[in-house]
Design an enzyme around this catalytic site. Structure first.
Site, short mmCIF file in Angstrom:
data_model
loop_
_atom_site.label_atom_id
_atom_site.label_comp_id
_atom_site.label_asym_id
_atom_site.label_seq_id
_atom_site.Cartn_x
_atom_site.Cartn_y
_atom_site.Cartn_z
N TYR A 105 23.16 -3.71 1.26
CA TYR A 105 24.07 -4.29 0.26
C TYR A 105 23.45 -5.55 -0.32
O TYR A 105 22.26 -5.60 -0.55
CB TYR A 105 25.46 -4.52 0.87
CG TYR A 105 26.51 -4.59 -0.22
CD1 TYR A 105 26.73 -3.50 -1.05
CD2 TYR A 105 27.21 -5.75 -0.46
CE1 TYR A 105 27.66 -3.56 -2.08
CE2 TYR A 105 28.14 -5.82 -1.49
CZ TYR A 105 28.34 -4.72 -2.30
OH TYR A 105 29.25 -4.80 -3.32
N ARG A 158 30.59 -4.89 -14.32
CA ARG A 158 30.30 -6.24 -13.86
C ARG A 158 29.70 -6.17 -12.47
O ARG A 158 30.32 -6.51 -11.48
CB ARG A 158 31.57 -7.09 -13.87
CG ARG A 158 31.32 -8.58 -13.81
CD ARG A 158 32.27 -9.24 -12.84
NE ARG A 158 32.15 -8.66 -11.50
CZ ARG A 158 32.09 -9.39 -10.39
NH1 ARG A 158 32.09 -10.70 -10.44
NH2 ARG A 158 32.02 -8.82 -9.21
N LYS A 176 28.93 -0.12 -0.48
CA LYS A 176 30.18 -0.56 0.14
C LYS A 176 30.65 0.42 1.21
O LYS A 176 31.08 0.03 2.30
CB LYS A 176 31.27 -0.72 -0.92
CG LYS A 176 31.17 -1.97 -1.76
CD LYS A 176 31.67 -3.19 -1.01
CE LYS A 176 31.67 -4.42 -1.91
NZ LYS A 176 32.20 -5.61 -1.27
N GLU A 247 36.02 -1.88 -7.42
CA GLU A 247 34.83 -2.70 -7.20
C GLU A 247 34.09 -2.98 -8.50
O GLU A 247 33.78 -2.06 -9.26
CB GLU A 247 33.90 -1.96 -6.22
CG GLU A 247 32.82 -2.81 -5.63
CD GLU A 247 33.36 -3.81 -4.63
OE1 GLU A 247 32.82 -4.94 -4.58
OE2 GLU A 247 34.33 -3.50 -3.90
N ASP A 248 33.81 -4.24 -8.74
CA ASP A 248 32.94 -4.68 -9.85
C ASP A 248 33.41 -4.21 -11.23
O ASP A 248 32.61 -3.74 -12.05
CB ASP A 248 31.50 -4.24 -9.59
CG ASP A 248 30.84 -5.13 -8.52
OD1 ASP A 248 31.54 -5.98 -7.96
OD2 ASP A 248 29.64 -4.96 -8.27
N ASP A 270 38.33 -5.49 -4.13
CA ASP A 270 37.57 -6.32 -3.21
C ASP A 270 37.06 -7.60 -3.85
O ASP A 270 36.98 -8.64 -3.21
CB ASP A 270 36.39 -5.51 -2.63
CG ASP A 270 35.71 -6.23 -1.49
OD1 ASP A 270 36.42 -6.72 -0.61
OD2 ASP A 270 34.46 -6.31 -1.49
N ASP A 271 36.71 -7.55 -5.14
CA ASP A 271 36.23 -8.75 -5.82
C ASP A 271 37.33 -9.79 -5.93
O ASP A 271 37.07 -10.99 -5.80
CB ASP A 271 35.72 -8.40 -7.22
CG ASP A 271 34.64 -7.35 -7.19
OD1 ASP A 271 33.61 -7.59 -6.54
OD2 ASP A 271 34.83 -6.28 -7.79
N ASN A 420 26.77 -13.83 -5.75
CA ASN A 420 25.62 -13.06 -5.33
C ASN A 420 25.20 -12.12 -6.46
O ASN A 420 25.98 -11.91 -7.40
CB ASN A 420 25.93 -12.29 -4.03
CG ASN A 420 27.20 -11.48 -4.09
OD1 ASN A 420 27.43 -10.74 -5.04
ND2 ASN A 420 28.05 -11.62 -3.08
#
Length: 567
Positions: A105, A158, A176, A247-248, A270-271, A420
């Site tokens: 990851y 993103r 993930k 996610e993202d 999760d973000d 990150n």
């Protein structure tokens, strides 16, 4: 149709033979097949005669891994291993989590997404594209997906701090879910990565002749929302008890989609929420070191998107729980976006930012470097925050001047540059440590080398979502939670703080080492499941059964003997 199943606790039954068996990553044992299995499944001649144990295979793969020249080659090596032998891949990952996590990851997965098209070798997961939207139900109906319990989905817009990667964003759900299995113990057969391919606005991807995604500008507006709704409807029909993790997604969509669907199925972003949980858990642990209670903290957050506002919302709740009136608690937050500090009357504000606006009166007497914008330096100088959190993706945004100014005002400043991959961190732990004469309590979103304190090197806490999302998902799935409530997220954060080494040693780390993530995930899962029961989001279940269900969900990568069926 070829099939396989667990006949008994220690046996796997399958009718696959020969290359068909060896080409199934969930069944392939490579040189681990015994002599009897090679005879029964017609494998003689397809494998070298040497028979190896799983331990021997792990040692061989670990040596090969370490001999590779760079992290991207190691990433590709592990992806190839995952696609050929999942038990071996996860045995290697679980036994060497600290070494493997930055490869599987963040930060290396960012390169995996950028070069996904050039390195694409074997399908994994599901690509759902706009041109094939009428086929979503048919695609998801495949029997291969019958056992799915956890889905991670992205639209690739993103990716980390790298922006729009289009179809290359599939690397994120794959990574993930690898951690869901490696850290949380979910069986890989129960996990499904999904990419919603709605196009890309990245000119490099669109002009790349090797790009594997839908070569079209990104679809937005009503067409985008209708596509996502078709996807969610298909998922809830196919798997009524599934956990769906977003996610993202870009800022404009992440919080909006979460609010639209969070009361419709068991889902979280999760973000937005995972980042909030790990940041809150780390801050709760830091309080054991600073001695400053939650109700007295003053919190500056650089990056007022979904992650920054998600962190602030959870910490606001913690302040209120610690006895501070909500209005007073809100005034203790300073959220800085691309146009500066969020202040009443600013144009273009998003709905999720509105709870965290500073009043005009509160900042009217501030001394500013620029009259037209309140930057992070202004916030630190005038607002005197005790906590500085970065989720902006702006490398170097926590400058020496900013950090040194904070350190003059706070004895033990808490500084979390969480963006990150590593290249996007707001500051390096080495610099923050130097600029504060070793007084800062530091947590970073990606792995960094140890820093020198009091003549000894100490581990930098990786305040990464991998500490919490596997446990949140594991707990919710184990008790078939109907929803993910805010109280469940707070329970996860407090569970993380409870396992902090700093709880018993003020000089200890905020978080346990990465090597203990499976144990951390279990503790988080327990807390989440218990809170889900308290919130009335599960069927009636006693604590003993709850504990047993979580343990039973935690698969360990090991080989079982095989029996052939249908011969």
């Amino acid at each position: 149709m070829a099939s396989s199943s667990i006949a008994e606790a220690n046996f796997v039954e399958t009718d696959r033979i020969g290359y068909d068996l060896l080409n199934d990553p969930l069944l392939n044992k490579g040189t681990g097949f015994t002599a009897e299995e090679r005879e029964a499944f017609e494998l003689h001649g397809l494998l070298p005669p040497s028979i190896a144990t799983l331990d021997e295979q792990v040692s061989r793969r670990l040596r090969a891994f370490r001999q590779l020249s760079d992290d991207f080659q190691r990433y590709l090596f592990l992806r190839g291993l995952q696609d050929s032998n999942e038990v071996l891949f996860y045995a290697l990952l679980v036994r060497h989590l600290e070494e493997m996590l930055p490869i599987v990851y963040t930060p290396t997965v960012g390169l995996g997404c950028q070069y996904f098209s050039q390195t694409f070798r074997k399908p994994r997961g599901v690509f759902l594209s706009i041109p094939h939207k009428e086929r979503i139900n048919r695609i998801l109906a495949h029997s291969h997906f019958d056992g799915v319990e956890a889905i991670v989905v992205t639209d690739g817009e993103r990716i980390l701090g790298l922006g729009d990667q289009g179809a290359g964003g599939m690397g994120i759900p794959i990574g993930k879910l690898s951690l869901y299995t490696g850290c949380g113990g979910l069986h890989p057969k129960t996990t499904l990565p999904i990419l919603l391919d709605v196009g890309t606005d990245n000119p490099e991807r669109l002009s790349d002749p090797l790009y594997i995604g839908w070569r079209h500008e990104r679809i937005r507006g009503r067409a985008y929302d209708d596509f996502v709704d078709e996807f969610v409807s298909a998922v809830t029909e196919r798997w009524p008890h599934v956990l769906l993790q977003w996610e993202d997604f870009a800022r404009d969509n992440a919080t909006r989609l979460l609010e639209r669907y969070r009361d419709r199925l068991c889902t979280f972003n999760d973000d937005v929420q995972g980042t909030a949980v790990v940041a809150a858990g780390a801050l709760f642990a830091a309080i054991n070191v600073t001695g400053m209670p939650m109700r007295e903290q003053r919190i500056a957050v650089l990056g007022a998107g979904g992650a920054g506002c998600g962190i602030s919302a959870l910490l606001l709740r913690a302040m209120v729980e610690d006895g501070l009136p909500e209005a007073e608690a809100r005034a203790r937050f300073y959220l800085i976006d691309r146009d500066g500090l969020l202040v009443e009357g600013m144009p273009g504000l998003m709905p999720f930012q509105l709870p965290f606006l500073q009043s005009r009166d509160a900042v009217a007497t501030w001394k500013l470097k620029r009259a037209d914008q309140i930057g992070i330096g202004d916030v630190v100088q005038n607002g005197r925050p005790s906590v500085l959190i970065g989720v902006s993706g702006q490398p170097g945004a926590f400058s020496e001047d900013v950090v040194r100014e904070m350190a003059t005002q706070v004895k033990r400043p808490v500084v979390f540059p969480l963006s990150n991959p590593t290249s996007r961190a707001e500051a390096t732990p080495f610099d923050v440590n130097a600029w504060t004469e070793g007084r800062a309590i530091i947590g970073a979103g990606s792995p960094f080398p140890p820093i020198l304190r009091n003549g000894a090197y100490v581990r930098v806490d990786q305040t990464n979502n991998s500490y919490v999302f596997p446990g949140i998902g594991l707990g919710a799935i184990a008790v078939r939670a109907k929803r993910i409530s805010d109280a469940m997220l707070m329970a996860a954060a407090r569970a993380l703080a409870d396992v902090s080494p700093a709880r018993s040693n003020a000089d200890g780390n905020l978080l346990p080492p990465v090597s203990e993530l499976r144990d951390v995930s279990f503790r988080v899962a327990q807390a989440v499941a218990l809170q889900a029961r308290k919130d009335g989001l599960t069927e009636p279940i006693d604590s003993g059964e709850l504990y047993t269900r979580i343990r039973q969900k935690m698969w360990m990568p090991e080989y079982h003997p095989y029996r052939r069926t249908g011969a």
